[in-house]
Design a protein around this motif. Structure first.
Motif, PDB file in Angstrom:
ATOM      1  N   PRO A  64     -17.602   4.602  -6.462  1.00 34.86           N
ATOM      2  CA  PRO A  64     -18.936   4.297  -5.939  1.00 34.86           C
ATOM      3  C   PRO A  64     -19.023   3.985  -4.451  1.00 34.86           C
ATOM      4  N   ASN A  65     -17.903   3.959  -3.714  1.00 37.98           N
ATOM      5  CA  ASN A  65     -17.946   3.477  -2.335  1.00 37.98           C
ATOM      6  C   ASN A  65     -17.094   4.325  -1.401  1.00 37.98           C
ATOM      7  N   THR A  66     -17.196   3.991  -0.104  1.00 43.02           N
ATOM      8  CA  THR A  66     -16.443   4.694   0.929  1.00 43.02           C
ATOM      9  C   THR A  66     -15.001   4.216   0.998  1.00 43.02           C
ATOM     10  N   LEU A  67     -14.780   2.921   0.797  1.00 39.61           N
ATOM     11  CA  LEU A  67     -13.452   2.321   0.922  1.00 39.61           C
ATOM     12  C   LEU A  67     -12.955   1.788  -0.412  1.00 39.61           C
ATOM     13  N   CYS A  68     -11.649   1.866  -0.615  1.00 44.11           N
ATOM     14  CA  CYS A  68     -11.001   1.063  -1.645  1.00 44.11           C
ATOM     15  C   CYS A  68     -10.556  -0.226  -0.968  1.00 44.11           C
ATOM     16  N   GLN A  74      -4.756  -7.623  -5.971  1.00 48.43           N
ATOM     17  CA  GLN A  74      -5.188  -6.259  -6.258  1.00 48.43           C
ATOM     18  C   GLN A  74      -4.274  -5.285  -5.513  1.00 48.43           C
ATOM     19  N   VAL A  75      -3.780  -4.298  -6.219  1.00 48.28           N
ATOM     20  CA  VAL A  75      -2.843  -3.335  -5.647  1.00 48.28           C
ATOM     21  C   VAL A  75      -3.607  -2.245  -4.903  1.00 48.28           C
ATOM     22  N   VAL A  76      -4.480  -1.548  -5.603  1.00 48.06           N
ATOM     23  CA  VAL A  76      -5.291  -0.470  -5.025  1.00 48.06           C
ATOM     24  C   VAL A  76      -6.576  -0.328  -5.839  1.00 48.06           C
ATOM     25  N   HIS A  77      -7.501   0.476  -5.301  1.00 50.46           N
ATOM     26  CA  HIS A  77      -8.720   0.931  -5.973  1.00 50.46           C
ATOM     27  C   HIS A  77      -9.726  -0.179  -6.224  1.00 50.46           C
ATOM     28  N   GLY A  78      -9.628  -1.268  -5.446  1.00 53.47           N
ATOM     29  CA  GLY A  78     -10.628  -2.313  -5.562  1.00 53.47           C
ATOM     30  C   GLY A  78     -11.990  -1.835  -5.067  1.00 53.47           C
ATOM     31  N   ILE A  79     -13.042  -2.266  -5.735  1.00 49.91           N
ATOM     32  CA  ILE A  79     -14.405  -1.856  -5.398  1.00 49.91           C
ATOM     33  C   ILE A  79     -15.028  -2.900  -4.466  1.00 49.91           C
ATOM     34  N   TRP A 218     -11.303   0.864 -12.442  1.00 49.18           N
ATOM     35  CA  TRP A 218     -10.747   1.224 -11.139  1.00 49.18           C
ATOM     36  C   TRP A 218      -9.694   0.233 -10.644  1.00 49.18           C
ATOM     37  N   THR A 219     -10.052  -1.022 -10.576  1.00 48.10           N
ATOM     38  CA  THR A 219      -9.226  -1.997  -9.869  1.00 48.10           C
ATOM     39  C   THR A 219      -7.889  -2.219 -10.565  1.00 48.10           C
ATOM     40  N   ILE A 220      -6.804  -2.047  -9.807  1.00 47.41           N
ATOM     41  CA  ILE A 220      -5.450  -2.269 -10.293  1.00 47.41           C
ATOM     42  C   ILE A 220      -4.922  -3.574  -9.711  1.00 47.41           C
ATOM     43  N   LEU A 221      -4.370  -4.440 -10.571  1.00 46.81           N
ATOM     44  CA  LEU A 221      -3.825  -5.725 -10.146  1.00 46.81           C
ATOM     45  C   LEU A 221      -2.362  -5.845 -10.566  1.00 46.81           C
ATOM     46  N   THR A 222      -1.646  -6.747  -9.891  1.00 48.22           N
ATOM     47  CA  THR A 222      -0.304  -7.093 -10.341  1.00 48.22           C
ATOM     48  C   THR A 222      -0.416  -7.858 -11.660  1.00 48.22           C
ATOM     49  N   ALA A 223       0.544  -7.629 -12.557  1.00 48.35           N
ATOM     50  CA  ALA A 223       0.489  -8.258 -13.874  1.00 48.35           C
ATOM     51  C   ALA A 223       0.708  -9.761 -13.800  1.00 48.35           C
ATOM     52  N   ASP A 224       1.410 -10.235 -12.753  1.00 43.32           N
ATOM     53  CA  ASP A 224       1.700 -11.666 -12.635  1.00 43.32           C
ATOM     54  C   ASP A 224       0.783 -12.406 -11.668  1.00 43.32           C
ATOM     55  N   GLY A 225      -0.169 -11.693 -11.086  1.00 38.71           N
ATOM     56  CA  GLY A 225      -1.124 -12.332 -10.187  1.00 38.71           C
ATOM     57  C   GLY A 225      -0.606 -12.625  -8.798  1.00 38.71           C
ATOM     58  N   LEU A 226       0.599 -12.160  -8.477  1.00 37.92           N
ATOM     59  CA  LEU A 226       1.146 -12.353  -7.135  1.00 37.92           C
ATOM     60  C   LEU A 226       0.660 -11.248  -6.202  1.00 37.92           C
ATOM     61  N   PRO A 227       0.722 -11.460  -4.880  1.00 35.51           N
ATOM     62  CA  PRO A 227       0.158 -10.499  -3.926  1.00 35.51           C
ATOM     63  C   PRO A 227       0.855  -9.138  -3.952  1.00 35.51           C
ATOM     64  N   SER A 228       0.104  -8.130  -3.509  1.00 35.87           N
ATOM     65  CA  SER A 228       0.614  -6.767  -3.373  1.00 35.87           C
ATOM     66  C   SER A 228       0.206  -6.225  -2.012  1.00 35.87           C
ATOM     67  N   ILE A 229       1.073  -5.377  -1.443  1.00 36.79           N
ATOM     68  CA  ILE A 229       0.825  -4.802  -0.120  1.00 36.79           C
ATOM     69  C   ILE A 229       0.820  -3.286  -0.217  1.00 36.79           C
ATOM     70  N   HIS A 230      -0.041  -2.658   0.579  1.00 39.58           N
ATOM     71  CA  HIS A 230      -0.204  -1.199   0.553  1.00 39.58           C
ATOM     72  C   HIS A 230      -0.372  -0.682   1.978  1.00 39.58           C
ATOM     73  N   PHE A 231       0.504   0.234   2.365  1.00 36.46           N
ATOM     74  CA  PHE A 231       0.361   0.971   3.623  1.00 36.46           C
ATOM     75  C   PHE A 231       0.458   2.462   3.319  1.00 36.46           C
ATOM     76  N   GLU A 232      -0.220   3.280   4.141  1.00 38.32           N
ATOM     77  CA  GLU A 232      -0.211   4.732   3.893  1.00 38.32           C
ATOM     78  C   GLU A 232      -0.345   5.503   5.190  1.00 38.32           C
ATOM     79  N   HIS A 233       0.481   6.545   5.319  1.00 41.59           N
ATOM     80  CA  HIS A 233       0.392   7.493   6.424  1.00 41.59           C
ATOM     81  C   HIS A 233       0.309   8.918   5.887  1.00 41.59           C
ATOM     82  N   ASP A 234      -0.382   9.779   6.640  1.00 38.50           N
ATOM     83  CA  ASP A 234      -0.378  11.219   6.394  1.00 38.50           C
ATOM     84  C   ASP A 234       0.668  11.854   7.301  1.00 38.50           C
ATOM     85  N   VAL A 235       1.522  12.689   6.713  1.00 44.09           N
ATOM     86  CA  VAL A 235       2.664  13.223   7.437  1.00 44.09           C
ATOM     87  C   VAL A 235       2.782  14.724   7.189  1.00 44.09           C
TER      88      VAL A 235
END
Length: 272
Positions: A64-68, A74-79, A218-235
Motif C-alpha cells: 500500500p505504500n512507497t516505502l517499506c 521488524q526485519v523488512v516489509h513494515g507498513i 507484510w511485516t516481518i519481525l524477529t522471533a525473539d523481539g530483538l533488533p534487526s538491521i537491513h542494508f541493500e545495494h544494487d550492483v
C-alpha cells in the motif's frame, strides 16, 4: 533465467538506482524523534515523482505504500503508519523507483537520535557484511560465495542471518533470477555472468535467525523481539568486477559520515 544487461541498460539502471539513493539521502535529514513513518513515506513518493520516476513498491503485490519502513525488531516489509519514531529507535527504510523501464531498489538502516552501543555494533557489522558480499560478486564466482562471505562475517560476531528472505536479480522487474541468499557455501549456486545486475541485501538479527509475520500479511519481525538491521545495494558485474549502481553517499553527506567504503566499487559511467 538470468537476464544479463548491456552497458546501455546498466546506465539506465544506474539512473533509477541513483534516484532511490537520493531519496534516502533526502530522508536522512528527516529521520528524527517525533516523525511518523507515514510522513516520511509521503515525502518519498513526492520526491521520486518529482525526479521523473514512479515509486517502485507502491501497488506491487498490492503493497500500500512507497516505502517499506521497518523499525527495531521488524526485519523488512513494515507498513508506514502514524506512530511517531522515538529516541533510540532504529528504522530500516527500503525504497524502490521505476524509470525508463528499469528498477532501483535500495535500503539503509537509520539511527533515531542516540542508540545503544550494542545496536551500533550490529549496524556496523551488518554494513561491513554487505561490502564483504559485494567483494565476492566477480567473474568466476557463484551465488554461494556472496552468501558465505556475509554469513561468515555476521555469525562470527554472534548474529543471526535470516534465511527466508534473500536478495535478488534486478532489472525490468523488481525480482529477477538469481536469488541471492545471505548464507551459503563457497562454490555453490548459479555462476555470475558479465552484465548481471543484483540487489545484495543482508538482513541480520541481533539474536535468533528465526522470524515471524504479522497478521497484516507484510511485516516481518524477529522471533525473539530483538533488533534487526537491513542494508541493500544494487550492483552490476562490469568487466568482471562489481560496480555499484546505488550509493550511500547522499545519506552519508546528510549525516556527516566520512567513509571510503564504496571507493573500490564505484562505477565510471564514462568508461561504459
Amino acid at each position: 533465467m538470468i537476464i544479463t544487461k548491456t552497458k546501455e541498460e546498466i546506465k539506465l539502471m544506474h539512473e533509477s538506482a541513483q534516484i532511490v539513493s537520493k531519496t534516502l539521502g533526502m530522508l536522512a535529514k528527516e529521520v528524527k524523534p517525533g516523525v511518523t513513518t507515514l510522513h516520511l513515506d509521503k515525502l518519498a513518493e513526492e520526491f521520486i515523482r518529482d525526479h521523473g520516476a514512479i515509486p517502485g513498491f507502491l501497488g506491487m503485490y498490492d503493497f500500500p505504500n512507497t516505502l517499506c519502513m521497518s523499525p527495531n525488531a521488524q526485519v523488512v516489509h513494515g507498513i508506514p503508519n502514524t506512530k511517531p519514531l522515538i529516541e533510540g529507535d532504529i528504522i530500516s527504510i527500503d525504497c524502490g523507483a521505476l524509470k525508463n523501464e528499469y528498477y532501483g531498489d535500495h535500503a539503509y538502516t537509520f539511527e533515531v537520535g542516540n542508540v545503544s552501543e550494542d545496536i551500533r555494533r550490529l549496524i556496523r557489522v551488518t554494513k561491513e557484511s554487505l561490502y564483504k558480499g559485494i567483494e565476492q560478486f566477480v567473474s568466476g564466482n557463484r551465488v554461494g560465495d556472496v552468501g558465505y562471505a556475509i554469513q561468515k562475517h555476521t555469525e562470527k560476531n554472534g548474529y543471526g542471518v535470516v534465511r527466508e528472505l534473500v536478495g535478488h536479480g534486478l532489472g525490468k522487474t523488481m525480482h529477477e533470477d538469481p536469488q541471492m541468499p545471505n548464507y551459503g557455501k563457497r562454490g555453490r549456486g548459479k555462476k555470475f555472468l558479465e552484465g548481471m545486475t543484483v540487489a545484495i541485501e543482508p538482513m541480520i538479527n541481533m539474536g535468533t535467525k528465526s522470524i515471524k509475520q504479522l497478521p497484516d500479511g507484510w511485516t516481518i519481525l524477529t522471533a525473539d523481539g530483538l533488533p534487526s538491521i537491513h542494508f541493500e545495494h544494487d550492483v552490476a558485474l562490469v568487466d568482471g568486477i562489481p560496480r555499484l549502481l546505488s550509493t550511500f553517499d547522499y545519506v552519508h553527506e546528510a549525516l556527516g559520515i566520512k567513509t571510503n567504503e564504496e571507493d573500490a566499487f564505484r562505477l565510471d559511467l564514462a568508461k561504459l
